[in-house]
Design an enzyme around this catalytic site. Structure first.
Site, PDB file in Angstrom:
ATOM      1  N   ARG A   1      -3.433  -8.069 -12.697  1.00 23.00           N
ATOM      2  CA  ARG A   1      -3.247  -9.557 -12.876  1.00 23.00           C
ATOM      3  C   ARG A   1      -3.995 -10.323 -14.162  1.00 23.00           C
ATOM      4  NH1 ARG A   1      -4.354 -11.217  -6.612  1.00 23.00           N
ATOM      5  NH2 ARG A   1      -5.812  -9.404  -6.778  1.00 23.00           N
TER       6      ARG A   1
ATOM      7  N   TYR B   1      16.577  -6.939  -2.815  1.00 22.32           N
ATOM      8  CA  TYR B   1      16.617  -8.340  -2.771  1.00 22.32           C
ATOM      9  C   TYR B   1      16.487  -9.134  -4.136  1.00 22.32           C
ATOM     10  CZ  TYR B   1      11.552  -7.996  -1.523  1.00 22.32           C
ATOM     11  OH  TYR B   1      10.233  -7.723  -1.706  1.00 22.32           O
TER      12      TYR B   1
HETATM   13  C1  HXC Z   1       0.451 -16.087   4.430  1.00 22.29           C
HETATM   14  C2  HXC Z   1      -1.044 -15.006   3.301  1.00 22.29           C
HETATM   15  C3  HXC Z   1      -0.972 -13.817   3.811  1.00 22.29           C
HETATM   16  C4  HXC Z   1       0.232 -13.754   4.805  1.00 22.29           C
HETATM   17  C5  HXC Z   1      -2.253 -13.296   2.283  1.00 22.29           C
HETATM   18  N1  HXC Z   1      -1.946 -14.664   2.164  1.00 22.29           N
HETATM   19  N2  HXC Z   1      -1.478 -12.766   3.140  1.00 22.29           N
HETATM   20  N3  HXC Z   1      -0.249 -16.006   3.473  1.00 22.29           N
HETATM   21  N4  HXC Z   1       0.842 -14.936   4.902  1.00 22.29           N
HETATM   22  N5  HXC Z   1       0.405 -12.834   5.624  1.00 22.29           N
HETATM   23  C6  HXC Z   1      -2.646 -15.738   1.239  1.00 22.29           C
HETATM   24  C7  HXC Z   1      -4.153 -15.731   1.598  1.00 22.29           C
HETATM   25  O1  HXC Z   1      -4.550 -16.636   2.567  1.00 22.29           O
HETATM   26  C8  HXC Z   1      -4.642 -16.417   0.241  1.00 22.29           C
HETATM   27  O2  HXC Z   1      -4.324 -17.647   0.276  1.00 22.29           O
HETATM   28  C9  HXC Z   1      -3.659 -15.742  -0.844  1.00 22.29           C
HETATM   29  O3  HXC Z   1      -2.385 -15.212   0.050  1.00 22.29           O
HETATM   30  C10 HXC Z   1      -4.271 -14.596  -1.476  1.00 22.29           C
HETATM   31  O4  HXC Z   1      -4.775 -13.618  -0.202  1.00 22.29           O
HETATM   32  P1  HXC Z   1      -6.034 -12.766  -0.673  1.00 22.29           P
HETATM   33  O5  HXC Z   1      -6.111 -11.732   0.541  1.00 22.29           O
HETATM   34  O6  HXC Z   1      -7.341 -13.259  -1.011  1.00 22.29           O
HETATM   35  O7  HXC Z   1      -5.513 -12.024  -1.838  1.00 22.29           O
HETATM   36  P2  HXC Z   1      -5.633 -10.694  -2.312  1.00 22.29           P
HETATM   37  O8  HXC Z   1      -6.851  -9.939  -1.926  1.00 22.29           O
HETATM   38  O9  HXC Z   1      -5.412 -10.524  -3.751  1.00 22.29           O
HETATM   39  O10 HXC Z   1      -4.212  -9.699  -1.749  1.00 22.29           O
HETATM   40  C11 HXC Z   1      -3.042  -9.854  -2.335  1.00 22.29           C
HETATM   41  C12 HXC Z   1      -2.021  -9.444  -1.069  1.00 22.29           C
HETATM   42  C13 HXC Z   1      -2.161  -8.362  -0.368  1.00 22.29           C
HETATM   43  C14 HXC Z   1      -0.592  -9.550  -1.676  1.00 22.29           C
HETATM   44  C15 HXC Z   1      -2.262 -10.662  -0.208  1.00 22.29           C
HETATM   45  O11 HXC Z   1      -1.291  -8.255   0.629  1.00 22.29           O
HETATM   46  C16 HXC Z   1      -2.317  -7.082  -1.174  1.00 22.29           C
HETATM   47  O12 HXC Z   1      -3.475  -6.695  -1.521  1.00 22.29           O
HETATM   48  N6  HXC Z   1      -1.234  -6.489  -1.460  1.00 22.29           N
HETATM   49  C17 HXC Z   1      -1.285  -5.100  -2.146  1.00 22.29           C
HETATM   50  C18 HXC Z   1      -0.344  -4.005  -1.358  1.00 22.29           C
HETATM   51  C19 HXC Z   1       1.154  -4.421  -1.043  1.00 22.29           C
HETATM   52  O13 HXC Z   1       1.282  -5.715  -0.623  1.00 22.29           O
HETATM   53  N7  HXC Z   1       2.151  -3.441  -0.614  1.00 22.29           N
HETATM   54  C20 HXC Z   1       3.562  -3.755  -0.152  1.00 22.29           C
HETATM   55  C21 HXC Z   1       4.551  -3.684  -1.365  1.00 22.29           C
HETATM   56  S1  HXC Z   1       5.818  -3.542  -0.485  1.00 22.29           S
HETATM   57  P3  HXC Z   1      -5.446 -18.830   0.351  1.00 22.29           P
HETATM   58  O14 HXC Z   1      -4.949 -19.971  -0.125  1.00 22.29           O
HETATM   59  O15 HXC Z   1      -5.914 -18.813   2.062  1.00 22.29           O
HETATM   60  O16 HXC Z   1      -6.682 -18.561  -0.430  1.00 22.29           O
HETATM   61  C22 HXC Z   1       6.975  -4.386  -1.545  1.00 22.29           C
HETATM   62  C23 HXC Z   1       8.501  -4.391  -1.336  1.00 22.29           C
HETATM   63  C24 HXC Z   1       8.714  -3.716   0.239  1.00 22.29           C
HETATM   64  O17 HXC Z   1       6.583  -5.294  -2.367  1.00 22.29           O
HETATM   65  C25 HXC Z   1      10.204  -4.124   0.630  1.00 22.29           C
HETATM   66  C26 HXC Z   1      10.572  -3.320   1.666  1.00 22.29           C
HETATM   67  C27 HXC Z   1      12.081  -3.025   2.171  1.00 22.29           C
HETATM   68  P1  NAP Z   2       1.660   0.206  -1.658  1.00 24.80           P
HETATM   69  O1  NAP Z   2       1.158   1.534  -1.029  1.00 24.80           O
HETATM   70  O2  NAP Z   2       0.886  -1.028  -0.901  1.00 24.80           O
HETATM   71  O3  NAP Z   2       1.394   0.160  -3.283  1.00 24.80           O
HETATM   72  C1  NAP Z   2       0.958  -1.010  -3.972  1.00 24.80           C
HETATM   73  C2  NAP Z   2       0.014  -0.719  -4.860  1.00 24.80           C
HETATM   74  O4  NAP Z   2      -0.219  -1.680  -5.847  1.00 24.80           O
HETATM   75  C3  NAP Z   2      -1.299   0.060  -4.203  1.00 24.80           C
HETATM   76  O5  NAP Z   2      -1.783   1.070  -4.900  1.00 24.80           O
HETATM   77  C4  NAP Z   2      -2.323  -1.247  -4.711  1.00 24.80           C
HETATM   78  O6  NAP Z   2      -3.821  -0.488  -4.929  1.00 24.80           O
HETATM   79  C5  NAP Z   2      -1.687  -1.798  -5.936  1.00 24.80           C
HETATM   80  N1  NAP Z   2      -2.065  -3.046  -6.484  1.00 24.80           N
HETATM   81  C6  NAP Z   2      -1.971  -4.266  -5.579  1.00 24.80           C
HETATM   82  N2  NAP Z   2      -2.448  -5.169  -6.460  1.00 24.80           N
HETATM   83  C7  NAP Z   2      -2.614  -4.754  -7.523  1.00 24.80           C
HETATM   84  C8  NAP Z   2      -3.453  -5.279  -8.703  1.00 24.80           C
HETATM   85  N3  NAP Z   2      -3.650  -6.812  -8.597  1.00 24.80           N
HETATM   86  N4  NAP Z   2      -3.720  -4.512  -9.893  1.00 24.80           N
HETATM   87  C9  NAP Z   2      -3.429  -3.109  -9.655  1.00 24.80           C
HETATM   88  N5  NAP Z   2      -3.009  -2.505  -8.752  1.00 24.80           N
HETATM   89  C10 NAP Z   2      -2.374  -3.262  -7.640  1.00 24.80           C
HETATM   90  O7  NAP Z   2       3.329   0.043  -1.228  1.00 24.80           O
HETATM   91  P2  NAP Z   2       4.405   0.842  -1.753  1.00 24.80           P
HETATM   92  O8  NAP Z   2       5.364   0.745  -0.731  1.00 24.80           O
HETATM   93  O9  NAP Z   2       4.023   2.154  -2.178  1.00 24.80           O
HETATM   94  O10 NAP Z   2       5.116  -0.157  -2.843  1.00 24.80           O
HETATM   95  C11 NAP Z   2       5.215   0.569  -4.299  1.00 24.80           C
HETATM   96  C12 NAP Z   2       6.261  -0.254  -4.976  1.00 24.80           C
HETATM   97  O11 NAP Z   2       7.476  -0.032  -4.564  1.00 24.80           O
HETATM   98  C13 NAP Z   2       6.219  -1.690  -4.971  1.00 24.80           C
HETATM   99  O12 NAP Z   2       6.469  -2.241  -6.335  1.00 24.80           O
HETATM  100  C14 NAP Z   2       6.907  -2.311  -3.964  1.00 24.80           C
HETATM  101  O13 NAP Z   2       7.288  -3.554  -3.897  1.00 24.80           O
HETATM  102  C15 NAP Z   2       8.115  -1.376  -4.260  1.00 24.80           C
HETATM  103  N6  NAP Z   2       8.887  -1.208  -3.068  1.00 24.80           N
HETATM  104  C16 NAP Z   2       8.576  -0.334  -1.993  1.00 24.80           C
HETATM  105  C17 NAP Z   2       9.314  -0.429  -0.718  1.00 24.80           C
HETATM  106  C18 NAP Z   2       8.914   0.299   0.462  1.00 24.80           C
HETATM  107  O14 NAP Z   2       9.752   0.231   1.379  1.00 24.80           O
HETATM  108  N7  NAP Z   2       8.001   1.086   0.458  1.00 24.80           N
HETATM  109  C19 NAP Z   2      10.684  -1.093  -0.967  1.00 24.80           C
HETATM  110  C20 NAP Z   2      11.058  -1.558  -2.075  1.00 24.80           C
HETATM  111  C21 NAP Z   2      10.379  -1.786  -3.077  1.00 24.80           C
HETATM  112  P3  NAP Z   2      -5.074  -1.817  -4.719  1.00 24.80           P
HETATM  113  O15 NAP Z   2      -4.753  -2.427  -3.474  1.00 24.80           O
HETATM  114  O16 NAP Z   2      -5.940  -0.538  -4.753  1.00 24.80           O
HETATM  115  O17 NAP Z   2      -4.836  -2.495  -5.812  1.00 24.80           O
END
Ligand code: HXC
Ligand code: NAP
Length: 282
Positions: A69, A148
């Protein structure tokens, strides 16, 4: 599926490469001879994964903590990588996502996901792209989208609008940069079990069952299948593929689109028999 030296001499950065799909791609790229850089926010996770992959493949892997970011942090990471030579391939894989009712999301919730998925992809792509263009170095960008992206999805709106932007970036730069040796492609995977995705998006068994029922193959994808497609798209063998988003979801997207696709579950064998035309009496 591929020759063992397919990615020899290729230098690859995978954002979010310490876990899930990113880690699986790192492993496959290392097995095929690449030098791999992985980044993410959590240094301990990165170091552990790098040590594990290094032991498993004996390939060169480097872990760099970086929050995508943050533009300055991305520039500093890319500078540090370039010191030992240019990257050849960037994989934009880092993401953030969760299911929520959109009207309940705070501004920070939107910013967080858009910052990681859309701006993070933009930061890394521009940092590499500018350097490649300046030195006439060929480059390939592969971004991980979601099925999506072109149609949107309820309950994952910050991710949907970000992935749509990633796909627009992919298609736009494929045209703008293609004649200068840079290829841009993306993969749109269906559900593939990873801790990061499933804990946030399918957090209950019944949601997993629903997802399986929507899929013509009635199974989830595997990280190995995703890694194989990624290898193909970043390798020189697919050099004429540019600006594509390849869906890899077992047909789930099409099943959702077809008006009559659910009839298989709604009608029994007896129903189908009853629907056949009756033989006309002669
Ligand atoms: C509503 C939420 C929330 C939830 C977080 N927030 N989770 N709001 N429902 N479940 C809000 C928090 O309250 C906060 O707002 C803001 O989002 C930021 O949250 P933080 O926890 O402070 O942020 P951060 O630590 O930077 O974490 C980022 C994150 C977290 C996106 C929220 O989930 C994360 O680190 N994700 C990384 C890995 C990940 O998501 N992997 C999945 C990818 S799979 P406020 O206002 O309260 O401060 C994918 C495709 C899948 O993308 C498709 C499947 C078919
Ligand atoms: P995941 O294991 O949660 O991978 C997400 C990775 O992104 C983590 O390693 C996380 O590491 C890193 N990340 C998150 N925020 C970051 C930041 N600000 N800077 C740098 N790194 C960051 O989930 P995944 O399933 O492997 O997903 C990988 C990709 O596939 C994503 O683009 C997701 O949208 C896509 N995808 C996944 C699925 C599925 O079913 N698995 C389906 C469709 C698309 P840190 O938390 O340590 O930063």
């Amino acid at each position: 599926m591929f020759t063992p030296d397919l990615l020899h001499n290729k230098r690859i950065l995978i954002t979010g490469g310490g876990t899930g799909l990113g880690k699986a791609m790192a492993q496959r790229f290392l097995q095929l001879g690449a030098t791999v850089y992985i980044c993410g926010r959590r240094e301990d996770v990165l170091q552990k994964s790098a040590a594990e992959l290094s032991a498993a493949t004996r390939g060169p892997i480097h872990a760099i903590p970086c929050d995508v970011r943050n533009l300055d942090a991305v520039e500093a990471m890319i500078d540090s990588i370039w010191k030992s030579g240019p990257l050849d391939i960037l994989v934009n894989n880092a993401a953030g996502n969760f299911i929520a009712r959109t009207e309940e999301l705070s501004p920070r919730a939107f910013e967080s996901v858009i910052g990681i998925v859309l701006l993070g992809t933009l930061h890394a792509t521009m940092a590499c792209g500018r350097r490649w263009l300046k030195t006439n170095h060929k480059g390939t960008v592969l971004s991980i989208s979601a099925t999506y992206a072109p149609v949107g999805s309820a309950y994952v709106v910050p991710s949907a609008i970000s992935k749509a932007g990633v796909e627009a970036l992919t298609r736009s730069l494929a045209v703008e940069w293609g004649n200068r040796g840079i290829r841009m492609n993306a993969i749109a995977p269906g559900p593939i079990p990873t801790q990061g995705a499933f804990s946030r998006l399918l957090p209950r068994p019944e949601l997993e069952t629903l997802a399986l029922d929507r899929n013509p193959l009635h199974r989830f994808g595997t990280v190995e299948e995703l890694a194989n497609l990624a290898v193909f798209l970043i390798s020189d063998g697919s050099g004429y593929i540019n600006g594509e988003v390849v869906r890899m979801d077992g047909g789930e997207f099409l099943q959702g689109a077809g008006e009559f696709s659910t009839l298989g579950r709604a009608l029994t064998n007896e129903d189908w028999e009853a629907l056949k035309p009756r033989k006309k009496k002669t």
